[in-house]
Structures are given as structure tokens and as C-alpha cells.
Write a protein that holds these residues in place. Structure first.
Motif, PDB file in Angstrom:
ATOM      1  N   GLY A 179      12.753  42.555 -29.672  1.00 43.57           N
ATOM      2  CA  GLY A 179      14.082  43.444 -29.633  1.00 43.57           C
ATOM      3  C   GLY A 179      13.956  44.741 -29.248  1.00 43.57           C
ATOM      4  O   GLY A 179      13.844  45.967 -30.156  1.00 43.57           O
ATOM      5  N   GLN A 181      15.308  46.439 -26.695  1.00 41.37           N
ATOM      6  CA  GLN A 181      16.480  46.886 -25.846  1.00 41.37           C
ATOM      7  C   GLN A 181      16.623  48.190 -25.812  1.00 41.37           C
ATOM      8  O   GLN A 181      17.198  48.971 -25.023  1.00 41.37           O
ATOM      9  CB  GLN A 181      17.746  46.214 -25.933  1.00 41.37           C
ATOM     10  N   GLU A 199      16.075  40.813 -26.276  1.00 42.20           N
ATOM     11  CA  GLU A 199      17.511  40.922 -26.688  1.00 42.20           C
ATOM     12  C   GLU A 199      18.152  41.920 -25.886  1.00 42.20           C
ATOM     13  O   GLU A 199      17.895  42.843 -25.255  1.00 42.20           O
ATOM     14  CB  GLU A 199      17.627  41.085 -28.375  1.00 42.20           C
ATOM     15  N   SER A 201      21.770  44.749 -26.531  1.00 45.48           N
ATOM     16  CA  SER A 201      22.896  45.370 -27.137  1.00 45.48           C
ATOM     17  C   SER A 201      23.944  45.720 -26.288  1.00 45.48           C
ATOM     18  O   SER A 201      23.696  45.860 -25.082  1.00 45.48           O
ATOM     19  CB  SER A 201      22.421  46.499 -27.720  1.00 45.48           C
ATOM     20  N   ALA A 217      17.722  40.121 -20.357  1.00 50.10           N
ATOM     21  CA  ALA A 217      17.455  39.698 -21.710  1.00 50.10           C
ATOM     22  C   ALA A 217      16.980  38.280 -21.771  1.00 50.10           C
ATOM     23  O   ALA A 217      17.724  37.549 -21.436  1.00 50.10           O
ATOM     24  CB  ALA A 217      18.578  40.044 -22.653  1.00 50.10           C
ATOM     25  N   GLY A 219      15.204  36.656 -24.389  1.00 52.61           N
ATOM     26  CA  GLY A 219      15.021  36.020 -25.813  1.00 52.61           C
ATOM     27  C   GLY A 219      14.075  36.380 -26.465  1.00 52.61           C
ATOM     28  O   GLY A 219      12.876  36.505 -26.119  1.00 52.61           O
ATOM     29  N   HIS A 220      14.351  36.863 -27.818  1.00 54.34           N
ATOM     30  CA  HIS A 220      13.424  37.335 -28.707  1.00 54.34           C
ATOM     31  C   HIS A 220      12.219  36.366 -29.071  1.00 54.34           C
ATOM     32  O   HIS A 220      11.228  36.718 -28.692  1.00 54.34           O
ATOM     33  CB  HIS A 220      13.925  37.970 -30.046  1.00 54.34           C
ATOM     34  N   VAL A 252      17.698  32.625 -29.889  1.00 50.77           N
ATOM     35  CA  VAL A 252      18.146  33.956 -30.149  1.00 50.77           C
ATOM     36  C   VAL A 252      16.583  34.808 -29.239  1.00 50.77           C
ATOM     37  O   VAL A 252      15.575  34.220 -29.533  1.00 50.77           O
ATOM     38  CB  VAL A 252      18.204  34.379 -31.220  1.00 50.77           C
TER      39      VAL A 252
END
Length: 252
Positions: A179, A181, A199, A201, A217, A219-220, A252
Motif C-alpha cells: 500500500g 500509493q 494499491e 487511491s 497499481a 495489487g497489494h 486486492v
């Protein structure tokens, strides 16, 4: 061949320099199981699915990137947390978890492993003035288009990433697994052509578009599969024990 649990944990702590890194959770041994280790199962997150898979694989240690006991969470052992811990304790399986130490390690870290797989030559930290920014900056051997690099990411990670395509070709890249971003401003300041993380936002899109950089992005979960595998392989070689990585898919 078996190794003492204490010996395994001490080596993992030493190798990752876990005690020197401030984090949002305890790093190292989170749940103590049987005293001897012959088989390590690794995975990204200590979900119920991974715990069940570790039980099925007869693991002595479950090694993960995302463990338990995060700062700010409810400390009560109820519901989902109770079921996960009960399963580990019932089967005498230790839980060994490393969060930020496994992001920043120069060899087995998630970011170092991403660079290795994506063909990026590491130049250094994304923000050298701020050690709390765990991302890296580097370069590709030759410029490519943003779509070409996104295709490489899809091939390596096995899932189609979200791409915000900039106007220029891509050679200098910033990245942070998971995560990350929120580090896009540091990436822009570092002069990258593309920033990659797990990820996105809502505001990430605007930052990329208005500053003329590409953004991916990927994927986490997908960007954080490789550090724990590499650490598990290191420990398996070091102590001549078995290691099995189990991937519990997460979109995700």
C-alpha cells in the motif's frame, strides 16, 4: 533434519535486522509452537485459509509478511482472531511474521525481489532524506513504453495491473510494494517516469496525470509474494529444512 525454533527465529531476526526497525506490529515470533522445526510453510497473510493450508501441509512454522497484533486493533481474542489463533495453537504451529523488515531488506525484501523480477537496476532509496519511506528508485536498461512495462508486470505477477499512462517513455522507475500509493509525491520529486505500487487511491490518478508520470497499481498481495518466499528459501538453505510457499489468491 530439524532445527530448534529459537535458533531459527534468532537467525531470521538477525538477518532482517528486525529489532532496528520501528513498525506497526511485533516482528518475529508471534505465536510459539513446537520447539523443533522441520518444515516451514510461507505465505503473504496469516488468513484462515493460509492457516488451514499450513495445517494440511504439516507445517511446524508458518512464515508470513502480514501477521497479527497490529497497533490500534482491538486486542480481544474473539471472532476471526480467536479462530485463527485457536487453529495454530491446537496444531502446535508457530507463527513468524515480518512486516517492514521484509519490505526493506536489500536481498530478500519485497522491493528488492520486485526489482529482480522486473529487470530494474536499483539506484537507491526513493527518498534518501526520509528513511521511513521504504520505496526504491532505479532504472531499466533501455526505455520502454508504459504499456510495454505494464505488460511485463502482468506477465511476472500473473494479473493485469491498473495503468495510468503518462506521455513519456519509461526508464527511471520508483516503486514500493503493498500500500505505497501515498509515496507518489516522493516518486515525482525523484524524477521517475513511472511509479509502481500495490494499491491506488482516488487522488493517485490526479497526481500522476497532472505531473506527467505513469502509474501502476499491481495489487497489494501480488507485489508482496516474493519477499516471504525468498526469506523462506534462505532459512531452508541455512538450516537444511523444508520450505513450501502457499499462495492464497487475493485480488486486492
Amino acid at each position: 533434519m530439524a532445527v530448534a525454533l529459537d535458533t531459527l527465529v534468532q537467525e531470521a531476526d538477525r538477518y532482517l535486522k528486525a529489532a532496528s526497525i520501528q513498525d506497526y506490529c511485533p516482528n518475529g515470533l508471534q505465536v510459539e509452537g513446537r520447539p523443533q522445526v522441520m518444515r516451514i510453510v510461507s505465505g503473504v497473510t496469516a488468513s484462515q485459509a493460509l492457516v488451514d493450508a499450513a495445517i494440511e501441509a504439516r507445517a511446524d512454522v508458518l512464515l508470513v509478511h502480514h501477521g497479527y497484533f497490529w497497533k490500534g486493533e482491538n486486542p480481544c481474542i474473539t471472532g476471526m482472531k480467536q479462530r485463527r489463533l485457536k487453529a495454530l495453537l491446537r496444531h502446535d504451529i508457530s507463527l513468524l511474521a515480518y512486516h517492514l523488515p521484509l519490505d526493506v531488506h536489500p536481498e530478500v525484501g519485497n522491493n528488492a525481489q520486485l526489482a529482480l523480477r522486473l529487470g530494474i537496476e536499483i539506484e537507491g532509496p526513493l527518498d534518501p532524506a526520509n528513511p521511513r519511506v521504504v520505496g526504491l528508485a532505479g532504472a531499466l536498461p533501455e526505455p520502454v513504453s508504459a504499456r510495454e512495462f505494464a505488460a511485463r508486470v502482468e506477465q511476472v505477477l500473473g494479473r493485469a495491473p491498473l495503468l495510468v499512462e503518462g506521455e513519456r517513455s519509461v526508464q527511471r522507475i520508483g516503486w514500493c510494494s503493498g500500500g505505497g500509493q501515498g509515496y507518489i509525491d516522493q516518486a515525482i520529486a525523484a524524477g521517475v517516469d513511472l511509479y509502481l505500487t500495490g494499491e491506488a487511491s482516488e487522488q493517485t490518478y490526479h497526481s500522476a496525470r497532472e505531473n506527467g508520470v505513469s502509474f501502476i497499481a499491481a495489487g497489494h498481495h501480488a507485489t508482496e509474494r516474493y519477499g516471504v518466499q525468498a526469506l523462506g528459501d534462505y532459512l531452508a538453505r541455512r538450516f537444511a529444512v523444508e520450505h513450501l510457499f502457499i499462495d492464497c489468491p487475493n485480488p486486492v
